[in-house]
Structures are given as C-alpha cells and as structure tokens.
Design an enzyme around this catalytic site. Structure first.
Site, PDB file in Angstrom:
ATOM      1  N   ASP A  10      -9.751 -25.370 -18.469  1.00  0.00           N
ATOM      2  CA  ASP A  10      -8.970 -24.409 -19.234  1.00  0.00           C
ATOM      3  C   ASP A  10      -8.334 -23.438 -18.241  1.00  0.00           C
ATOM      4  O   ASP A  10      -9.036 -22.720 -17.531  1.00  0.00           O
ATOM      5  CB  ASP A  10      -9.917 -23.679 -20.189  1.00  0.00           C
ATOM      6  CG  ASP A  10      -9.237 -22.637 -21.052  1.00  0.00           C
ATOM      7  OD1 ASP A  10      -8.090 -22.229 -20.756  1.00  0.00           O
ATOM      8  OD2 ASP A  10      -9.873 -22.202 -22.033  1.00  0.00           O
ATOM      9  N   ILE A  11      -7.009 -23.402 -18.210  1.00  0.00           N
ATOM     10  CA  ILE A  11      -6.314 -22.551 -17.240  1.00  0.00           C
ATOM     11  C   ILE A  11      -6.630 -21.074 -17.439  1.00  0.00           C
ATOM     12  O   ILE A  11      -6.623 -20.305 -16.486  1.00  0.00           O
ATOM     13  CB  ILE A  11      -4.794 -22.807 -17.255  1.00  0.00           C
ATOM     14  CG1 ILE A  11      -4.165 -22.253 -15.975  1.00  0.00           C
ATOM     15  CG2 ILE A  11      -4.144 -22.265 -18.523  1.00  0.00           C
ATOM     16  CD1 ILE A  11      -2.803 -22.794 -15.662  1.00  0.00           C
ATOM     17  N   ASN A  24       7.771 -20.259 -23.277  1.00  0.00           N
ATOM     18  CA  ASN A  24       9.050 -20.568 -23.901  1.00  0.00           C
ATOM     19  C   ASN A  24      10.028 -19.476 -23.472  1.00  0.00           C
ATOM     20  O   ASN A  24       9.623 -18.441 -22.945  1.00  0.00           O
ATOM     21  CB  ASN A  24       8.932 -20.723 -25.424  1.00  0.00           C
ATOM     22  CG  ASN A  24       8.520 -19.447 -26.116  1.00  0.00           C
ATOM     23  OD1 ASN A  24       9.099 -18.387 -25.901  1.00  0.00           O
ATOM     24  ND2 ASN A  24       7.517 -19.542 -26.964  1.00  0.00           N
ATOM     25  N   GLY A  32       0.336 -24.034 -27.470  1.00  0.00           N
ATOM     26  CA  GLY A  32      -0.161 -24.689 -26.261  1.00  0.00           C
ATOM     27  C   GLY A  32      -0.662 -23.717 -25.217  1.00  0.00           C
ATOM     28  O   GLY A  32      -1.341 -22.729 -25.518  1.00  0.00           O
ATOM     29  N   VAL A  33      -0.309 -23.976 -23.963  1.00  0.00           N
ATOM     30  CA  VAL A  33      -0.721 -23.132 -22.832  1.00  0.00           C
ATOM     31  C   VAL A  33      -0.234 -21.701 -23.037  1.00  0.00           C
ATOM     32  O   VAL A  33      -0.981 -20.740 -22.820  1.00  0.00           O
ATOM     33  CB  VAL A  33      -0.174 -23.701 -21.493  1.00  0.00           C
ATOM     34  CG1 VAL A  33      -0.374 -22.728 -20.355  1.00  0.00           C
ATOM     35  CG2 VAL A  33      -0.836 -25.031 -21.173  1.00  0.00           C
ATOM     36  N   ASP A  34       1.013 -21.549 -23.460  1.00  0.00           N
ATOM     37  CA  ASP A  34       1.603 -20.225 -23.662  1.00  0.00           C
ATOM     38  C   ASP A  34       0.783 -19.404 -24.652  1.00  0.00           C
ATOM     39  O   ASP A  34       0.416 -18.252 -24.374  1.00  0.00           O
ATOM     40  CB  ASP A  34       3.041 -20.403 -24.165  1.00  0.00           C
ATOM     41  CG  ASP A  34       3.878 -19.135 -24.105  1.00  0.00           C
ATOM     42  OD1 ASP A  34       3.514 -18.195 -23.387  1.00  0.00           O
ATOM     43  OD2 ASP A  34       4.923 -19.104 -24.779  1.00  0.00           O
ATOM     44  N   SER A 124       5.772 -28.670 -19.218  1.00  0.00           N
ATOM     45  CA  SER A 124       6.630 -29.529 -20.054  1.00  0.00           C
ATOM     46  C   SER A 124       5.953 -30.801 -20.555  1.00  0.00           C
ATOM     47  O   SER A 124       6.579 -31.591 -21.251  1.00  0.00           O
ATOM     48  CB  SER A 124       7.950 -29.889 -19.352  1.00  0.00           C
ATOM     49  OG  SER A 124       8.797 -28.771 -19.271  1.00  0.00           O
ATOM     50  N   GLY A 126       3.486 -31.093 -22.650  1.00  0.00           N
ATOM     51  CA  GLY A 126       2.921 -30.968 -23.991  1.00  0.00           C
ATOM     52  C   GLY A 126       4.005 -31.120 -25.037  1.00  0.00           C
ATOM     53  O   GLY A 126       4.669 -32.154 -25.125  1.00  0.00           O
ATOM     54  N   TYR A 128       6.936 -30.105 -25.139  1.00  0.00           N
ATOM     55  CA  TYR A 128       8.289 -30.371 -24.624  1.00  0.00           C
ATOM     56  C   TYR A 128       8.511 -31.849 -24.320  1.00  0.00           C
ATOM     57  O   TYR A 128       9.588 -32.245 -23.909  1.00  0.00           O
ATOM     58  CB  TYR A 128       8.584 -29.515 -23.408  1.00  0.00           C
ATOM     59  CG  TYR A 128       8.890 -28.063 -23.743  1.00  0.00           C
ATOM     60  CD1 TYR A 128       8.644 -27.519 -25.010  1.00  0.00           C
ATOM     61  CD2 TYR A 128       9.435 -27.219 -22.801  1.00  0.00           C
ATOM     62  CE1 TYR A 128       8.924 -26.196 -25.308  1.00  0.00           C
ATOM     63  CE2 TYR A 128       9.730 -25.891 -23.093  1.00  0.00           C
ATOM     64  CZ  TYR A 128       9.476 -25.396 -24.351  1.00  0.00           C
ATOM     65  OH  TYR A 128       9.773 -24.084 -24.652  1.00  0.00           O
TER      66      TYR A 128
END
Length: 188
Positions: A10-11, A24, A32-34, A124, A126, A128
């Site tokens: 997990d980042i 985004n 997602g990550v964001d 990108s 995920g 994207y």
C-alpha cells in the site's frame, strides 16, 4: 547510485520522502491511488491542492506534469501529484511519452525538494486503462534512464536519490513489474 526496488503493498504506508500520487487533473481527489492518498493524508493535502488550483492550475494540472504538496498525515514529507494519460491506441506514441514524462517530472521535482527516497504507484495502470505490462515497461525504462543521467547533465541525475521504489498493489501487479524488470536486464 540510486537503487530501484519493487514491493507489493500500500503506497500510503511507505515511509519515504516523497509519495507520488497518480492524480486526476483536478487535483481534488478521486478514486484508486488518488483517493487512498487523499483519505489517508487527510485534509491538509486537499487544502494544498485547492491553493494550487486557485493560483497556478486553474484549469487543472496538465497530463505528464507534476506538482508537490504536503503529505499531511502520510508517513512522507511530500506528495508529488502527476496526471497520467488515459490509454488510447490511436494516440499511443504521444500518450506513452506523456506517461514517461510523469515519472521524469516527478523525479525532477523530488530532487528539487531534496528527497532521497521516492515511492511510485503504477501510474495510469488502473482506471486509466493502460495495459499493466506496457505501463511497467514505460515506468521502469523512464526511471532507469532518469536516474542513470549524471547529475550535471540532467534534471534528475543520481546524485541525491538513494532509492526509487515501485509500490505495486496486489500480487498480479507486482508479478508483472518483476517480470518486465527482469526482461529489461535488472534484478529486484
């Protein structure tokens, strides 16, 4: 010399100087990550992003560029936000260059901030829609080339970065990155 490592995890739990966010263009959070970075980092990150939108990025952050904010409650010093391209076959060459630019620009900014350690997600790959194997090849090639530059010849160079870590969510993503890394002649 900069060490490039691959980890499954997990980042938002990485203890590094810079966590890179696959943001985004609005910079105001997403999925997602964001979304995970904004949720775990807390309101301080969103407040910084709003200030950026109000000053320099009224129309949003352009694809392939990077900008830094506080890391809020994350175990990092900064979050570097970069906007990856949406995968489109009809514009592949241009989109692939923008994806590589996300990594180069994030590293350049991390070096400017004085970071020694940087953690990247698979930008990108995920929502994207970038195919994971191709995303891994572009990411690993861009980072390897950027950190191999002598410090005096490029914006990144290897002088200050001790580690660039790819943090892959799930065994599949880790396995694909590891396979591409080996195919590129590296060892994790």
């Amino acid at each position: 010399m900069t060490q490039i490592t691959l980890v499954e995890g997990d980042i938002t739990e990485q203890r590094v100087d810079v966590i890179v966010n696959a943001a985004n263009s609005s910079l105001l959070g997403g999925g997602g990550v964001d979304g995970a970075i904004h949720r775990r980092g807390g309101p301080e990150i969103l407040a910084d992003c709003r200030r950026l939108r109000a000053s320099h990025y009224g129309k949003g952050l352009p694809t392939g560029q990077a900008v830094a904010t506080t890391a809020g409650r994350l175990p990092a010093r900064w979050v570097v936000h970069t906007v990856g391209p949406v995968h489109r076959l009809e514009e592949y060459e241009r989109q692939a260059e923008l994806l590589a630019s996300c990594y180069r620009e994030s590293l350049r900014l991390a070096v400017e901030l004085g970071a020694r350690t940087v953690a990247f997600p698979a930008i990108s790959a995920g929502i994207y829609g970038w195919p994971l194997e191709d995303a891994a090849r572009i990411a690993l090639t861009a980072v390897t080339e950027a950190v191999a530059e002598p410090a005096e010849s490029g914006p990144v160079g290897s002088a200050s970065l001790a580690e660039v870590r790819f943090v892959l969510f799930g065994a599949e993503a880790y396995g694909v990155f590891e396979q591409v890394w080996r195919a590129l002649g590296q060892r994790s």
